[in-house]
Design an enzyme around this catalytic site. Structure first.
Site, PDB file in Angstrom:
ATOM      1  N   THR A 188       0.813  -1.218   0.000  1.00 27.87           N
ATOM      2  CA  THR A 188       0.000   0.000   0.000  1.00 27.87           C
ATOM      3  C   THR A 188       0.844   1.265   0.000  1.00 27.87           C
ATOM      4  O   THR A 188       0.417   2.297  -0.509  1.00 27.87           O
ATOM      5  CB  THR A 188      -0.934   0.008   1.224  1.00 27.87           C
ATOM      6  OG1 THR A 188      -0.145  -0.152   2.417  1.00 27.87           O
ATOM      7  CG2 THR A 188      -1.941  -1.108   1.140  1.00 27.87           C
ATOM      8  N   CYS A 189       2.044   1.206   0.582  1.00 27.26           N
ATOM      9  CA  CYS A 189       2.877   2.407   0.630  1.00 27.26           C
ATOM     10  C   CYS A 189       3.322   2.832  -0.763  1.00 27.26           C
ATOM     11  O   CYS A 189       3.619   4.003  -0.994  1.00 27.26           O
ATOM     12  CB  CYS A 189       4.102   2.174   1.513  1.00 27.26           C
ATOM     13  SG  CYS A 189       3.689   1.928   3.247  1.00 27.26           S
ATOM     14  N   ALA A 190       3.401   1.877  -1.685  1.00 26.45           N
ATOM     15  CA  ALA A 190       3.837   2.175  -3.048  1.00 26.45           C
ATOM     16  C   ALA A 190       2.697   2.055  -4.045  1.00 26.45           C
ATOM     17  O   ALA A 190       2.923   2.185  -5.241  1.00 26.45           O
ATOM     18  CB  ALA A 190       4.980   1.250  -3.447  1.00 26.45           C
TER      19      ALA A 190
END
Length: 1582
Positions: free
Chosen positions: A1548-1550
């Site tokens: 999710t961070c990327a």
């Protein structure tokens, strides 16, 4: 022949400077080794501080953010200054280390000297037969040179080595000896730069060139290239004379890319010092260089371009050489590179330099002009101008490396392509260009059709003076050299007359003379065509105004009559610095001397004489007559304007309005018919007619022309104003003709926007500072700032006797601190102590302890940062909105206050000592009214004369406005004085003298006066359903810097009224239906429903002002709103609708958060209009990690806000017992918090109790508030403490927390999943009053019933007024054929049985007699008293993060977009454009095609689940998929077994989706839906 002729394979790595293992420079002591930043690695004091500060943002912080910040700041402070002990110890250690290093180098140099003598002897004594001895000596020499320093060599040693090395470099019989000798030469130049001259003297350069031309051995040739590159740095002329350029270029194709770069570096070094007398050596290289421009390596192409740019500069005065350059294809290659569609991109300086080279070629060569025309250069330049931000790009005429910036060069090139006047250039060159264009009229026609529209657009968009002059010069030449027929065709699709009328509003005489020349040329060639249009557009009136300003109109051309000046401050600033007249700005004559450029070519009365000539020759007596010279449309509008003004004046005295309203309606209808008619109305006619002022006067019921609104009671005018808005709105919101496409309102807005663009000249003031530097501001509170400070001397007025002299001489002042802050600093220094001394406001503000509520400030205040408002956590009890100071904490020492001030960061100290806190021994009730500036004083100050003592400041005899920053005050005074803006160096270098004196009377703000007058709006009555809007438009002073006679004043007021009318159009139209029902025109309650025409808010956006604001915010000094001209903040506060949404977002972040939140400048080729992702706007702020528990989300959120709400840090979340952290978990945390706030057990929101099905949620089993129309606070009676087990105190705490969360999400750029209702945004965030009509937006059923009840009440009131017989209206009071009494309503709030509307027994049941009271009480409980405490709690929590007033520049829909992101549909092409495919997938991969089709088929809830799964938030940021950052990326997931058995996974961070290659679309959809449904709620490794 060894590897001769072989080409080495391409290598992506850079070719090494030499073949040593390491460079001797690595062992050479740095020149800055004694700097504090390069201390010994074992320093006991400095290293720990750096380590702690660097790790502060990255480690888990288990303590409060405040303590973390203090540790970090203290560490930085110690590392920068250190204590006395640490400084002494560091100095001793540095000296000790330096002595050791010197001793080591001394001993090493001594040893190197002996080695060099030994090697030299070996090389000298060895004979030609002893090859091994020579190789050994050369090898040893290379090794010694690899590790020695410059001190190891001397000129004598080098002079002895040089001839020997040159001799061996010519040793053709042995390539190894040649290679080692040339390598030794390379090392020698590297270690001892002065050796280049000695080597050159001994013939090293010809020897190296000979080896390159022979190219027998590739490694020898490569070493020669490196040696020549070293030597060319210091001996460029010798290299040129020896033929080094051709030597390195001759066989350049044989080498790898990295070696080619070395070769081109040699050519660049030589070309940087080209001689003027001998051109043959470098001209021979032009064909090879032009061929190299086709190379695909960017660095190589840039080096070649630099060489060619330097060559063109050197031969620009030699036409023959320029022609030769053209013959070699330079123009074709350069044109290809500057084309935006070119595959090869170059850096900005090179790009600009290439355009500059084309300028020089076109200026001196007819061949170049012919070639450029044939290449259709105008199309390429047009694309550049369209892509580049024109009105912003040309900031100044400051030169860099002899070239102006890109826009300057583009305009220069366009000018150079067209002939100049004979006196400006070589006569023969001018004649040749004229002859070429005369023989090729089609080329000129094509050139004009391509470039003229964009030039007109540039000037019309508010380009600065320099750009405007360049564009006009090109237009003038186009008009002059075009034949009449071609000119008519060229101008056919342009309104050149309107364009020229706008140009005449500029005061600069260079611009005026060109405009007059264009007018004269057009009249000479096409007199019949343009004579009438010049009259219609006001061109002739502008020419006449130049001659007789006293007789000209005060409306269209106020500039020319001296009432308002157009100041292109950025250009005047720059032009004054370079002392270059505009006459020479686009003059390409290479022989002009600098002294000549300081003298203007224009004669003293040239403008007056040319205008006089035009009037005498073309303007007849009838045209000059003020009445006969008017068009029919202008005369009609003037007559109706006069009639409307007379009617308004008459209505002020005669209150028999029936007949007057009919006349008003007829007159307005006629005006709208003319404005919306088929006959076009020019800006000149529209403004000159006075119709704008008449309409404003009508809508305001005559209040607009009054000097002071406060001297009249607004309540006596509200009824008339409302009726006039209804009448005017009814006309504007209905189609005048059945086939008409545009509403009259839209047409009127467009005319007002065009008129505003033609008359406004708000200055853009740029600092031209390429790099900001830190400085220390003594005033107002002693802190470091990231921008220059002003030097100020405070001087007491001579006649002032009640104040001391300020004796500290010249002080540095933060330029963006307000005069109020400076007053707080100075008052302590100069006030004379009275018998009962009191503390100053500044001192009292430093002594505040305890809970603090944010006080909304006046919109006009500048330079005030909310960060100084940092306070303790909110008190858990929220019984009353009070601020109480604690006497026990009032003994803070001055030392502690100073320390607290010094610990503030520069961004926190921007407001220069102004705080949002107040100190009082009594309770202070905080006003929630927006726009109210709270001035508080201690009780002691409120008694005695001290309460009236304030400081007034004067600059050059003129009083300064206290609402301004000192920077704004200085700039504003220059604008008002019609002076040029002080150049940057002088502004910051000179000492500004501010005179102060005591003012007996306190400052009275306009907002206070308005507040006193606007309170009557609450007493008008319930049936005025939208009365709160009307008093708001009568702000006493719109723009302080404008004269009220300026047409800008009228246009802005009318636009503001129309924008308000558009917002309340439903209320206006519904009120008309209500009146018709009351009068009996309609009888059915169902007929009350109205269909409202849609008019988008962006209709009110002024593109010219938006571009100006964007340019101003990009200025390096725009570190706060106080660093911009006053008009920016004033227009934003009063007329935010004039600016586009993106511009307002940037302004909001600048005003609320400071410069760290502003996006970086966009590059030339980055022209995407998509807004940037909000999640990365706070990237420069420190980050704090916070550990949360999924089982206690709200408790975790409360703890997080308690620690960090008041601090400017970006919060990141990590879940307990999970591995995920970063952006994704943080976004999910905010989503979970939003869902928790929507649960029914909190008692916060109105619920739809008619529906039993809970709202679908990602968290199964949790019941959410069902609110189809959006969330709105649930009403709570003031007498109720507990309801259904819910404590009201807990509700207040939740609203405080909600306010903190919403504000923090905005500050950090997080997307929320909170479906607030439109009324919530309007009331809670925008601070606007709600009316009965607004209830429909969050409770349609209740709102409809209340409006229908109100319609019955209005009918009853009307019949009582007209008939006076009570018995006749009983039948009319039946509600849908039912008596009111039969409805069985009691005085309890519908839906809330525990909320009694009244305590009296008489009002238990609702009857016809008390229906009006019932409706009033229900409305009051729903949107006022029942929710007021919740609203104030939300605002108080919000204000702890940043002032909520900063959001008042947005609309309700924009606030939802800002907070909750986008809800756009997913079209296939959009998905394809904004999703990245990588690591095994492309856009054409079958799994990718299946995925895009599945995503397109998703329903709303499935879209939300997919986004939640991939990004952590169920909504996209503002801008949709296009602004998602990082971009949504789909990659192939490599499965260990069968792909169909695996599930998709994400990072999710990327925004990274790992998708297995499923065998079918159905299988993919099944697995994907399972993953996004069941894969929520945890973060683990995948």
């Amino acid at each position: 022949m060894g590897n001769r002729g072989q080409k080495r394979p391409e290598s992506v790595e850079e070719f090494p400077a030499d073949k040593r293992a390491c460079s001797s420079l690595e062992f050479r002591p740095s020149s800055s080794s004694n700097s504090p930043g390069q201390t010994h690695m074992n320093s006991p004091n400095l290293a720990p501080d750096f380590h702690e500060g660097g790790q502060d943002g990255g480690e888990m912080d288990t303590s409060s953010s405040a303590s973390g910040s203090v540790r970090s700041e203290e560490g930085e402070k110690d590392s920068a200054y250190g204590s006395c002990d640490s400084d002494d110890l560091a100095d001793v250690e540095l000296r000790f280390n330096r002595d050791i290093l010197r001793d080591f180098q001394r001993r090493r140099s001594s040893g190197d000297h002996s080695k060099f003598k030994k090697i030299l002897a070996s090389l000298t004594e060895a004979d030609e037969v002893d090859v091994s001895g020579v190789l050994a000596a050369l090898t040893e020499l290379c090794e010694v040179l690899s590790f020695c320093t410059e001190s190891s060599l001397s000129s004598l040693t080098v002079d002895s080595l040089a001839p020997v090395l040159v001799k061996h470099a010519k040793e053709e019989s042995n390539p190894d000896i040649m290679l080692l000798a040339i390598r030794a030469i390379t090392y020698l130049c590297d270690v001892f730069p002065r050796s280049s001259g000695l080597l050159s003297r001994h013939g090293a350069i010809p020897a190296l060139c000979e080896r390159l031309l022979a190219i027998e051995y590739l490694d020898v040739a490569e070493q020669c290239l490196q040696a020549l590159e070293k030597i060319s740095r210091d001996q460029p002329l010798a290299c040129l004379q020896s033929g080094a350029i051709m030597a390195v270029l001759n066989y350049i194709d044989f080498f790898s890319t990295s070696v080619q770069r070395v070769a081109l570096s040699t050519v660049v070094n030589v070309c940087n010092k080209l001689p003027s007398e001998c051109t043959e050596p470098f001209m021979l290289a032009v064909p090879s260089l032009c061929n190299l421009l086709q190379n695909e390596d960017r660095q190589l192409v840039e080096n070649v371009a630099i060489c060619l740019i330097k060559i063109v500069e050197r031969v620009c005065t030699l036409p023959e050489m320029l022609n030769d350059l053209c013959m070699h294809g330079l123009i074709q290659q350069a044109t290809h590179l500057i084309d935006l569609n070119s595959r090869t991109t170059v850096s900005q300086p090179i790009y600009t330099g290439l355009i500059g080279s084309l300028v020089k070629l076109a200026s001196g060569s007819v061949v170049a002009v012919r070639t450029l025309f044939e290449l259709n250069i105008s199309s390429i330049l047009k694309d550049i101008l369209c892509t580049y931000d024109l009105s912003h790009g040309m900031a100044s005429v400051n030169t860099v490396d002899g070239h102006c910036n890109q826009v300057c060069e583009v305009l220069k090139l366009l000018n150079a392509l067209l002939p100049a006047s004979a006196g400006d250039q070589d006569v023969q060159m001018v004649l040749d260009k004229e002859s070429f264009l005369a023989n090729q009229p089609d080329l000129l026609q094509k050139f004009g059709n391509s470039i003229l529209p964009i030039l007109l657009q540039v000037v019309g968009s508010g380009a600065n003076l320099y750009v405007c002059y360049g564009c006009l010069s090109i237009i003038n030449k186009l008009v002059y050299f075009s034949k009449s027929d071609n000119l008519l065709e060229l101008l056919n699709n342009t309104n050149i007359s309107s364009f020229l009328a706008g140009v005449f509003t500029r005061k600069e005489h260079h611009v005026l003379i060109i405009a007059l020349q264009i007018v004269e040329t057009l009249l000479q060639k096409l007199s019949d065509t343009f004579l009438n249009s010049f009259v219609k557009e006001g061109v002739f009136f502008a020419v006449d105004a130049l001659l007789t300003p006293e007789n000209c109109s005060q409306l269209k051309f106020p500039v020319l009559s001296g009432t308002h000046i157009s100041i292109d401050t950025n250009q005047k600033h720059a032009a004054k610095e370079v002392s270059r007249c505009l006459c020479y700005a686009f003059d390409n004559d290479q022989f002009s001397l600098v002294s000549e450029m300081e003298t203007c070519k224009l004669e003293k009365d040239s403008v007056h004489n040319l205008a006089k000539h035009i009037r005498a020759k073309y303007m007849t007596t009838e045209l000059l007559n003020s009445e006969k010279g008017l068009t029919d449309v202008l005369q009609k509008l003037r007559s109706f304007s006069t009639v409307l003004t007379d009617l308004v004046d008459a209505s002020m005295h005669d209150h028999n309005s029936t007949q007057q309203e009919e006349k008003f309606y007829f007159t307005l209808h006629q005006i709208i018919t003319i404005l919306n008619g088929k006959e076009t109305i020019s800006n000149f006619e529209f403004i000159e007619s006075g119709i704008v002022k008449s309409l404003v006067n009508y809508l305001s019921n005559g209040l607009y022309i009054r000097e002071k609104v406060g001297s009249y009671s607004l309540s006596s005018h509200c009824d008339n104003v409302e009726k006039r808005f209804e009448v005017f709105g009814g006309l504007l919101l209905s189609l005048s003709e059945p086939l008409s496409e545009n509403l009259p309102l839209s047409v009127l807005i467009q005319k007002l926007q065009h008129a505003l663009s033609s008359v406004e000249n708000f200055p853009v003031i740029l600092s031209h500072a390429s790099k900001q530097r830190n400085s220390f501001a003594t005033v107002p509170n002693g802190h470091c700032v990231s921008h220059p400070c002003l030097k100020v001397r405070f001087t007491k007025e001579e006649v002032e006797t009640s104040l001391y002299d300020y004796s500290e001489g010249i002080v540095t002042v933060d330029p963006f601190s307000s005069l109020d802050a400076i007053e707080g600093f100075l008052w302590r220094k100069v006030s004379i102590k009275r018998n009962d001394p009191t503390k100053s406001v500044f001192q009292a503000s430093n002594e505040i302890k305890g809970p603090i509520f944010q006080v909304p400030l006046e919109a006009g205040c500048q330079g005030k940062s909310h960060d100084l408002m940092e306070s303790e956590s909110m008190s858990s009890e929220f019984s009353e909105m009070q601020v109480i100071s604690e006497d026990k904490d009032s003994s803070q020492s001055a030392t502690e206050s100073t320390r607290n001030l010094r610990e503030m960061t520069p961004s926190e100290a921007t407001s220069s000592g102004e705080t949002h806190t107040v100190s009082s021994e009594k309770e202070l009730h905080v006003s929630s009214e927006p726009g109210v500036k709270m001035k508080t004083q201690s009780p002691e100050c409120c008694s005695g004369d001290d309460a009236l003592v304030k400081l007034l400041f004067y600059l050059e005899g003129k009083q300064l406005n206290h609402d301004l920053t000192i920077y704004q005050a200085i700039i504003q005074q220059q604008i008002e004085a019609e002076d040029e803006i002080i150049p940057s160096g002088k502004l910051w270098g000179q000492v500004h003298t501010l005179t102060y004196r005591a003012a007996v009377e306190p400052k009275q703000t306009h907002s206070q006066e308005y507040l006193q007058n606007s309170t009557v709006s609450a007493k008008v009555g319930t049936f005025l359903q939208h009365a709160p809007f009307f008093p708001n438009i009568f702000v006493p002073e719109l723009l302080a810097e404008l004269d009220k006679s300026s047409p800008i004043y009228d246009i802005l007021f009318l636009l503001r009224s129309l924008e308000g009318m558009n917002k309340i159009k439903y209320h206006l139209m519904f009120q008309q239906r209500m009146n018709a029902f009351a009068e009996g025109t309609i009888d059915n309650l169902d007929d009350l429903k109205v269909a409202v025409p849609v008019l988008p808010e962006n209709e009110f956006v002024d593109s010219k002002l938006t571009e100006k604001l964007e340019q101003q915010m990009r200025d390096p000094l725009a570190v706060s709103v106080g660093g911009m001209p006053l008009w920016c903040s004033q227009l934003m506060a009063l007329y935010p609708f004039l600016f586009g949404f993106e511009a307002r977002c940037k302004y909001f972040r600048l005003a609320a958060f400071g410069p760290l939140q502003v996006q970086p400048h966009s590059s030339l080729h980055n022209t995407s209009g998509a807004p940037s992702d909000r999640r990365h706007t706070a990237g420069a702020l420190p980050r704090k990690k916070f550990l949360v528990c999924r089982d206690r989300i709200l408790d975790s959120a409360a703890q997080m806000m308690k620690l960090h709400a008041c601090h400017k840090v970006v919060l990141e979340v990590e879940y307990s017992e999970e591995v995920g952290t970063g952006l994704g978990p943080t976004l999910e945390f905010y989503t979970l918090v939003c869902h928790e706030f929507q649960k029914t057990g909190l008692g916060m929101w109105r619920g739809d109790y008619t529906s039993s099905a809970p709202w679908e949620s990602l968290q199964a089993g949790s019941e959410m508030v069902v609110s189809p129309s959006g969330l709105f606070p649930r009403p709570w009676s003031s007498t109720i403490i507990t309801s259904n087990g819910i404590e009201f105190s807990d509700v207040i705490k939740q609203f405080i927390l909600l306010g903190q969360v919403v504000a923090k999400a905005l500050q950090d750029g997080r997307v929320l999943d909170l479906p607030f209702s439109k009324a919530f945004y309007k009331l809670v965030i925008l601070g606007q009053e709600l009316t009965m009509c607004d209830i429909q937006s969050f409770d349609p059923e209740l709102g409809t019933v209340l409006l229908e009840f109100q319609a019955l009440i209005n009918r009853k009131r009307y019949i009582e007024t007209v008939c006076g017989e009570k018995s006749k209206f009983d039948i009319d009071m039946r509600y849908r054929n039912t008596n009111i009494e039969d409805l069985s309503l009691n005085f309890v709030l519908p839906g809330y049985s525990d909320y009694a509307l009244t305590s009296g027994s008489d009002h238990k049941m609702v009857t016809t007699a008390n229906l009006e009271d019932y409706v009033s009480l229900v409305v009051d409980a729903t949107i006022n008293t029942g929710i007021s405490r919740q609203v104030e709690a939300f605002r108080s929590g919000f204000n702890q993060v940043f002032p909520i007033k900063h959001l008042q520049i947005f609309t309700e829909a924009e606030l939802e977009k800002l907070l909750c992101g986008e809800r756009d549909s997913w079209a296939y092409n959009e998905l394809l454009d904004h999703i990245k495919f990588d690591h095994g997938y492309t856009a054409s991969s079958p799994p990718v095609i299946d995925l895009l089709e599945i995503m397109q088929e998703f329903g709303h809830e499935q879209q939300r689940a997919f986004l939640q799964f991939v990004t952590g938030a169920p909504r996209l940021p503002p801008g949709g998929l296009a602004s998602l950052n990082p971009k949504l990326t789909i990659v192939r997931k490599h499965c260990s077994k069968w792909a169909d058995a695996d599930l998709p996974s994400v990072m999710t961070c990327a925004n990274y989706l790992k998708l297995p290659p499923y065998t079918s679309k159905e299988r993919m959809k099944e697995k994907l839906l399972y993953a996004i449904t069941e894969g929520q709620g945890s973060f683990h490794l995948s």
